[in-house]
Design an enzyme around this catalytic site. Structure first.
Site, PDB file in Angstrom:
ATOM      1  N   LYS A  19       0.832  -1.267  -0.017  1.00  0.00           N
ATOM      2  CA  LYS A  19      -0.182  -0.083   0.091  1.00  0.00           C
ATOM      3  C   LYS A  19       0.960   1.338  -0.100  1.00  0.00           C
ATOM      4  O   LYS A  19       0.379   2.278  -0.668  1.00  0.00           O
ATOM      5  CB  LYS A  19      -1.080   0.046   1.109  1.00  0.00           C
ATOM      6  CG  LYS A  19      -0.458   0.048   2.511  1.00  0.00           C
ATOM      7  CD  LYS A  19      -1.620  -0.076   3.449  1.00  0.00           C
ATOM      8  CE  LYS A  19      -1.133   0.064   4.960  1.00  0.00           C
ATOM      9  NZ  LYS A  19       0.083  -0.715   5.305  1.00  0.00           N
ATOM     10  N   ARG A  94      -5.768   2.696  12.045  1.00  0.00           N
ATOM     11  CA  ARG A  94      -5.509   1.348  12.247  1.00  0.00           C
ATOM     12  C   ARG A  94      -6.439   0.733  13.211  1.00  0.00           C
ATOM     13  O   ARG A  94      -6.101  -0.331  13.436  1.00  0.00           O
ATOM     14  CB  ARG A  94      -4.087   1.384  12.542  1.00  0.00           C
ATOM     15  CG  ARG A  94      -3.241   0.649  11.488  1.00  0.00           C
ATOM     16  CD  ARG A  94      -1.695   0.783  11.941  1.00  0.00           C
ATOM     17  NE  ARG A  94      -0.587  -0.149  11.430  1.00  0.00           N
ATOM     18  CZ  ARG A  94       0.188   0.047  10.443  1.00  0.00           C
ATOM     19  NH1 ARG A  94       0.152   1.188  10.210  1.00  0.00           N
ATOM     20  NH2 ARG A  94       0.924  -0.714  10.001  1.00  0.00           N
ATOM     21  N   ARG A 135      11.970  -9.261   3.141  1.00  0.00           N
ATOM     22  CA  ARG A 135      12.228  -7.497   2.720  1.00  0.00           C
ATOM     23  C   ARG A 135      13.635  -7.357   3.560  1.00  0.00           C
ATOM     24  O   ARG A 135      13.896  -7.941   4.509  1.00  0.00           O
ATOM     25  CB  ARG A 135      11.236  -7.064   3.311  1.00  0.00           C
ATOM     26  CG  ARG A 135      11.387  -5.155   3.166  1.00  0.00           C
ATOM     27  CD  ARG A 135      10.134  -4.465   3.108  1.00  0.00           C
ATOM     28  NE  ARG A 135       9.680  -4.636   4.596  1.00  0.00           N
ATOM     29  CZ  ARG A 135       8.316  -3.763   4.826  1.00  0.00           C
ATOM     30  NH1 ARG A 135       8.107  -3.481   3.826  1.00  0.00           N
ATOM     31  NH2 ARG A 135       7.845  -3.801   5.949  1.00  0.00           N
ATOM     32  N   ARG A 167      14.108  -5.037   8.985  1.00  0.00           N
ATOM     33  CA  ARG A 167      13.325  -4.173   9.727  1.00  0.00           C
ATOM     34  C   ARG A 167      13.048  -4.914  11.188  1.00  0.00           C
ATOM     35  O   ARG A 167      12.561  -6.135  10.950  1.00  0.00           O
ATOM     36  CB  ARG A 167      12.229  -3.776   9.102  1.00  0.00           C
ATOM     37  CG  ARG A 167      11.886  -2.147   8.902  1.00  0.00           C
ATOM     38  CD  ARG A 167      11.042  -1.752   8.285  1.00  0.00           C
ATOM     39  NE  ARG A 167       9.708  -2.031   8.819  1.00  0.00           N
ATOM     40  CZ  ARG A 167       8.355  -1.315   8.470  1.00  0.00           C
ATOM     41  NH1 ARG A 167       8.663  -0.774   7.129  1.00  0.00           N
ATOM     42  NH2 ARG A 167       7.217  -1.695   8.776  1.00  0.00           N
ATOM     43  N   ARG A 178       1.536  -8.696  13.918  1.00  0.00           N
ATOM     44  CA  ARG A 178       1.100  -7.671  13.112  1.00  0.00           C
ATOM     45  C   ARG A 178      -0.200  -7.905  12.504  1.00  0.00           C
ATOM     46  O   ARG A 178      -1.167  -7.027  12.308  1.00  0.00           O
ATOM     47  CB  ARG A 178       2.209  -6.960  12.290  1.00  0.00           C
ATOM     48  CG  ARG A 178       3.344  -6.167  12.993  1.00  0.00           C
ATOM     49  CD  ARG A 178       4.513  -6.135  11.983  1.00  0.00           C
ATOM     50  NE  ARG A 178       4.301  -5.089  11.108  1.00  0.00           N
ATOM     51  CZ  ARG A 178       5.057  -4.872  10.042  1.00  0.00           C
ATOM     52  NH1 ARG A 178       6.027  -5.483   9.727  1.00  0.00           N
ATOM     53  NH2 ARG A 178       4.768  -3.880   9.306  1.00  0.00           N
TER      54      ARG A 178
HETATM   55  P1  AMP Z   1       3.835   0.561   8.660  1.00  0.00           P
HETATM   56  O1  AMP Z   1       5.215   1.204   8.157  1.00  0.00           O
HETATM   57  O2  AMP Z   1       2.903   1.120   8.237  1.00  0.00           O
HETATM   58  O3  AMP Z   1       4.082  -0.697   8.718  1.00  0.00           O
HETATM   59  O4  AMP Z   1       4.121   0.899  10.431  1.00  0.00           O
HETATM   60  C1  AMP Z   1       5.226   0.568  11.127  1.00  0.00           C
HETATM   61  C2  AMP Z   1       5.046   0.567  12.559  1.00  0.00           C
HETATM   62  O5  AMP Z   1       4.520   1.860  13.031  1.00  0.00           O
HETATM   63  C3  AMP Z   1       3.525   0.022  13.010  1.00  0.00           C
HETATM   64  O6  AMP Z   1       3.923  -1.601  13.204  1.00  0.00           O
HETATM   65  C4  AMP Z   1       3.469   0.410  14.369  1.00  0.00           C
HETATM   66  O7  AMP Z   1       4.265   0.125  15.424  1.00  0.00           O
HETATM   67  C5  AMP Z   1       3.465   2.050  14.043  1.00  0.00           C
HETATM   68  N1  AMP Z   1       2.274   2.504  13.394  1.00  0.00           N
HETATM   69  C6  AMP Z   1       2.174   2.870  12.008  1.00  0.00           C
HETATM   70  N2  AMP Z   1       0.890   3.323  12.025  1.00  0.00           N
HETATM   71  C7  AMP Z   1       0.247   3.496  13.274  1.00  0.00           C
HETATM   72  C8  AMP Z   1      -1.064   3.898  13.605  1.00  0.00           C
HETATM   73  N3  AMP Z   1      -1.968   4.467  12.906  1.00  0.00           N
HETATM   74  N4  AMP Z   1      -1.268   3.883  14.853  1.00  0.00           N
HETATM   75  C9  AMP Z   1      -0.455   3.290  15.720  1.00  0.00           C
HETATM   76  N5  AMP Z   1       1.121   2.865  15.375  1.00  0.00           N
HETATM   77  C10 AMP Z   1       1.237   3.010  14.176  1.00  0.00           C
END
Ligand code: AMP
Length: 229
Positions: A19, A94, A135, A167, A178
């Protein structure tokens, strides 16, 4: 696909659904910024700000940071000049409480709810595990996949020559957590957009270009509807 009216697209999909990539491609196409919640948070961690230090552990475990933290960063970003014609959200909301907060916020920003649409990129859990498990990232921002997009030299970034790393939240046990969080939290959110007739569903298990074309087609149809409506 240009319009003077504001358009807000909210991208949904499990981690690894692409996404972020798709949001960037649409951003390029319709010239509105893609705002990534994960990226805003990772910047705080990398810059070692007070916020970054406070959320580092939660993020490395794949947990969600408190709403107040992400919303402060995100709502500030949404008000920047480059977002005046609209923006794309990636990774937010989220969970239900974030969705409620966002809808309230958008009412203030747009004045009309009509131009807000959700794009859901569907990818199975099995595929997510393959994608994220392979990744590799570099501190310079480049990302690779050991199978689908390997660097020329194993473990080394093509662009800057640094050592690639996994990561913290791409470790197998963290990926499983997740996904669990995603399914539990996202179902009621998607339901809202479906019921309000603003949900675009796309099959994410195709090539990046094919997924992109699918999104462009649906989004164009919506924009035309908005412009003529
Ligand atoms: P992503 O890059 O979208 O996979 O986000 C990486 C990490 O950032 C997630 O695993 C969460 O720890 C944190 N995170 C991202 N978006 C949110 C959100 N909307 N609310 C809370 N934590 C978030």
């Amino acid at each position: 696909m240009r319009t003077k009216r504001k358009i807000i697209l909210i991208f949904f999909g499990p981690p690894g659904s692409g996404k972020g990539t798709q949001a960037e491609m649409i951003s390029e196409k319709i010239k509105i910024p893609a705002i990534s919640a994960g990226k805003l948070l990772r910047e705080e961690v990398e810059n070692k700000t007070e916020t970054g230090k406070a959320i580092e552990k939660i993020m490395s475990r794949g947990g969600l940071v408190p709403n107040s933290v992400i919303e402060k960063l995100l709502f500030k970003r949404m008000l920047k000049k480059d977002a005046a014609r609209g923006f794309i959200l990636d990774g937010y909301p989220r969970k239900k409480s974030q969705q409620d907060n966002l809808i309230k916020k958008l009412e203030g920003v747009t004045g009309q709810k009509d131009k807000i649409f959700a794009v859901l990129i569907n990818v199975s859990d099995k595929e997510v595990k393959i994608r994220l498990g392979g990744r590799r990232i570099c501190a310079c921002g480049a990302t690779y996949h050991i199978k689908f997009n390997p660097p020329k030299k194993k473990g080394i970034c093509d662009l800057c020559g640094s050592k690639l790393r996994i990561r913290a939240d791409d470790k197998p046990s963290v990926i499983a957590d997740r996904l669990k969080i995603y399914h539990k939290e996202i179902a009621p959110i998607i339901d809202y957009w479906k019921k309000s007739g603003r949900l675009i569903k796309v099959d994410g298990e195709r090539s990046i270009e094919a997924v992109h074309r699918g999104i462009v087609k649906s989004v164009s149809a919506l924009i035309n509807k908005i412009v003529s409506g």
